[in-house]
Write an enzyme that holds these catalytic residues in place. Structure first.
Site, PDB file in Angstrom:
ATOM      1  N   GLY A 199       0.770  -1.244   0.000  1.00 45.67           N
ATOM      2  CA  GLY A 199       0.000   0.000   0.000  1.00 45.67           C
ATOM      3  C   GLY A 199       0.796   1.287   0.000  1.00 45.67           C
ATOM      4  O   GLY A 199       0.301   2.309   0.481  1.00 45.67           O
ATOM      5  N   ARG A 256      -5.063  -8.571  -8.854  1.00 44.83           N
ATOM      6  CA  ARG A 256      -6.033  -9.419  -9.550  1.00 44.83           C
ATOM      7  C   ARG A 256      -6.406  -8.785 -10.884  1.00 44.83           C
ATOM      8  O   ARG A 256      -6.374  -7.558 -11.019  1.00 44.83           O
ATOM      9  CB  ARG A 256      -7.313  -9.568  -8.720  1.00 44.83           C
ATOM     10  CG  ARG A 256      -7.096 -10.127  -7.348  1.00 44.83           C
ATOM     11  CD  ARG A 256      -6.972 -11.628  -7.399  1.00 44.83           C
ATOM     12  NE  ARG A 256      -6.835 -12.170  -6.057  1.00 44.83           N
ATOM     13  CZ  ARG A 256      -6.685 -13.459  -5.812  1.00 44.83           C
ATOM     14  NH1 ARG A 256      -6.643 -14.340  -6.808  1.00 44.83           N
ATOM     15  NH2 ARG A 256      -6.557 -13.888  -4.567  1.00 44.83           N
ATOM     16  N   LEU A 271      -9.277  -7.714 -13.293  1.00 43.22           N
ATOM     17  CA  LEU A 271     -10.691  -7.380 -13.104  1.00 43.22           C
ATOM     18  C   LEU A 271     -11.550  -8.020 -14.190  1.00 43.22           C
ATOM     19  O   LEU A 271     -11.119  -8.194 -15.337  1.00 43.22           O
ATOM     20  CB  LEU A 271     -10.877  -5.858 -13.132  1.00 43.22           C
ATOM     21  CG  LEU A 271     -10.357  -5.106 -11.903  1.00 43.22           C
ATOM     22  CD1 LEU A 271     -10.430  -3.601 -12.158  1.00 43.22           C
ATOM     23  CD2 LEU A 271     -11.123  -5.481 -10.641  1.00 43.22           C
ATOM     24  N   HIS A 308       1.749   1.014 -13.800  1.00 42.58           N
ATOM     25  CA  HIS A 308       2.541  -0.196 -14.038  1.00 42.58           C
ATOM     26  C   HIS A 308       4.022   0.197 -14.123  1.00 42.58           C
ATOM     27  O   HIS A 308       4.360   1.181 -14.785  1.00 42.58           O
ATOM     28  CB  HIS A 308       2.081  -0.857 -15.341  1.00 42.58           C
ATOM     29  CG  HIS A 308       2.796  -2.135 -15.630  1.00 42.58           C
ATOM     30  ND1 HIS A 308       2.525  -3.302 -14.948  1.00 42.58           N
ATOM     31  CD2 HIS A 308       3.780  -2.433 -16.518  1.00 42.58           C
ATOM     32  CE1 HIS A 308       3.307  -4.267 -15.413  1.00 42.58           C
ATOM     33  NE2 HIS A 308       4.080  -3.769 -16.354  1.00 42.58           N
ATOM     34  N   GLU A 361       6.954   6.668  -9.575  1.00 38.94           N
ATOM     35  CA  GLU A 361       5.519   6.348  -9.578  1.00 38.94           C
ATOM     36  C   GLU A 361       4.778   7.229  -8.582  1.00 38.94           C
ATOM     37  O   GLU A 361       3.665   7.694  -8.838  1.00 38.94           O
ATOM     38  CB  GLU A 361       5.288   4.881  -9.180  1.00 38.94           C
ATOM     39  CG  GLU A 361       5.711   3.854 -10.197  1.00 38.94           C
ATOM     40  CD  GLU A 361       5.405   2.439  -9.705  1.00 38.94           C
ATOM     41  OE1 GLU A 361       4.282   2.188  -9.257  1.00 38.94           O
ATOM     42  OE2 GLU A 361       6.296   1.575  -9.765  1.00 38.94           O
TER      43      GLU A 361
HETATM   44  C1  GRF Z   1       3.932  -0.608  -7.869  1.00 40.38           C
HETATM   45  O1  GRF Z   1       5.148  -0.982  -8.434  1.00 40.38           O
HETATM   46  C2  GRF Z   1       2.886  -0.526  -8.927  1.00 40.38           C
HETATM   47  O2  GRF Z   1       3.346  -0.062 -10.144  1.00 40.38           O
HETATM   48  C3  GRF Z   1       2.465  -1.953  -9.029  1.00 40.38           C
HETATM   49  O3  GRF Z   1       2.490  -2.433  -7.688  1.00 40.38           O
HETATM   50  C4  GRF Z   1       3.378  -1.639  -6.931  1.00 40.38           C
HETATM   51  C5  GRF Z   1       2.577  -0.936  -5.866  1.00 40.38           C
HETATM   52  O4  GRF Z   1       2.846  -1.365  -4.640  1.00 40.38           O
HETATM   53  N1  GRF Z   1       1.226  -2.071  -9.734  1.00 40.38           N
HETATM   54  P1  GRF Z   1       2.197  -0.722  -3.335  1.00 40.38           P
HETATM   55  O5  GRF Z   1       1.371  -1.848  -2.736  1.00 40.38           O
HETATM   56  O6  GRF Z   1       1.360   0.468  -3.664  1.00 40.38           O
HETATM   57  O7  GRF Z   1       3.365  -0.364  -2.477  1.00 40.38           O
END
Ligand code: GRF
Length: 194
Positions: A14, A91, A93, A109, A174
Site C-alpha cells: 500500500g 487481480r 478485473l 505499471h 511512480e
Molecule cells: C507498484 O510498483 C505498482 O506499479 C504496481 O504495484 C506496486 C505498488 O505497490 N502495480 P504498493 O502496494 O502500492 O506499495
C-alpha cells in the site's frame, strides 16, 4: 472545493495508498478517497486506511473474478464513486465490469508500456539489458496492462541494478506520477470533460 470520490484497490503493502492519502490531504487536491477495497483481508496497506479513517471493504477469500466484479460494481454505485484507482492490486478485473466502467479505472505499471506488461517487469527489463525503464499510468481495459496511456516517466537503469534497486527507483517516480495524473483526471471529471 468540489472533489471527486475515488476508490483505491490494493492487495499488498500500500505505498501508493499511503502516498495518495497524503496527496488528498492537500486542500486544493480535487479528489478524496471514499473507499479502500482489497482482495486480501491481511493486506498490510489497509493500516494506512484505518489510520486515516477511510472506509475499508475486504472481499476475502477472493470469490473469483466475476463475483468480485459484481461486488465492486454494487459497492462503487452505492458509494457514488467517480474513479477507481488500482494501486498494487494483484487481480485481473472482470471484463464486463471493466467495460461498464470504461475511462473510470486507472492503473500504474512499473514499465514503459507496451514493453513488459504483466509480472516482474523490472527483472525482465534487466534481463533484456535495457538501459531505461520507467512507469506508465493508463486506463484499464480487459486486457492486462494494455489500455490507453495517460502518462509515462523514464527511469534510468544502472549496471549494478537488481530487481529491488530498480523497483525502488521506479517506485519513487511512480509516487510523483500517479497523484499528478489522478489530479488531472479528477479535474476533467469535475469539468464534465470525461
Ligand atoms: C507498484 O510498483 C505498482 O506499479 C504496481 O504495484 C506496486 C505498488 O505497490 N502495480 P504498493 O502496494 O502500492 O506499495
Amino acid at each position: 472545493m468540489n472533489k471527486i470520490k475515488i476508490a483505491v484497490l490494493i492487495s499488498g503493502r500500500g505505498s501508493h495508498l499511503q502516498n495518495l492519502i497524503e496527496a488528498c490531504r492537500k486542500p486544493y487536491y480535487p479528489a478524496e478517497i471514499a473507499l479502500v477495497m482489497s482482495d486480501r483481508a491481511d493486506a498490510p496497506g489497509l493500516q494506512y486506511a484505518r489510520d486515516a479513517g477511510i472506509p475499508i471493504i475486504t472481499v476475502s477469500p477472493y470469490p473469483g473474478r466475476a463475483a468480485f466484479g459484481a461486488i465492486l460494481h454494487t459497492t462503487i454505485c452505492e458509494k457514488n464513486i467517480d474513479l477507481v484507482v488500482l494501486a498494487g492490486f494483484m487481480r485481473i478485473l472482470d471484463a464486463d465490469f471493466v467495460d461498464l466502467w470504461d475511462r473510470r479505472i486507472l492503473n500504474i505499471h512499473p514499465s514503459l508500456l507496451p514493453a513488459y506488461p504483466g509480472l516482474h517487469p523490472q527483472q525482465r527489463a534487466l534481463d533484456a539489458y535495457e538501459t531505461v525503464s520507467g512507469c506508465t499510468v493508463h486506463w484499464v481495459v480487459p486486457e492486462v496492462d494494455a489500455g490507453p496511456i495517460l502518462a509515462q516517466a523514464d527511469v534510468p537503469i544502472y549496471p549494478l541494478d537488481t530487481e529491488n534497486t530498480l523497483s525502488d527507483r521506479i517506485l519513487k517516480v511512480e509516487h510523483q506520477l500517479y497523484p499528478t495524473v489522478i489530479m488531472t483526471v479528477a479535474n476533467e471529471i469535475l469539468h464534465g470533460n470525461l
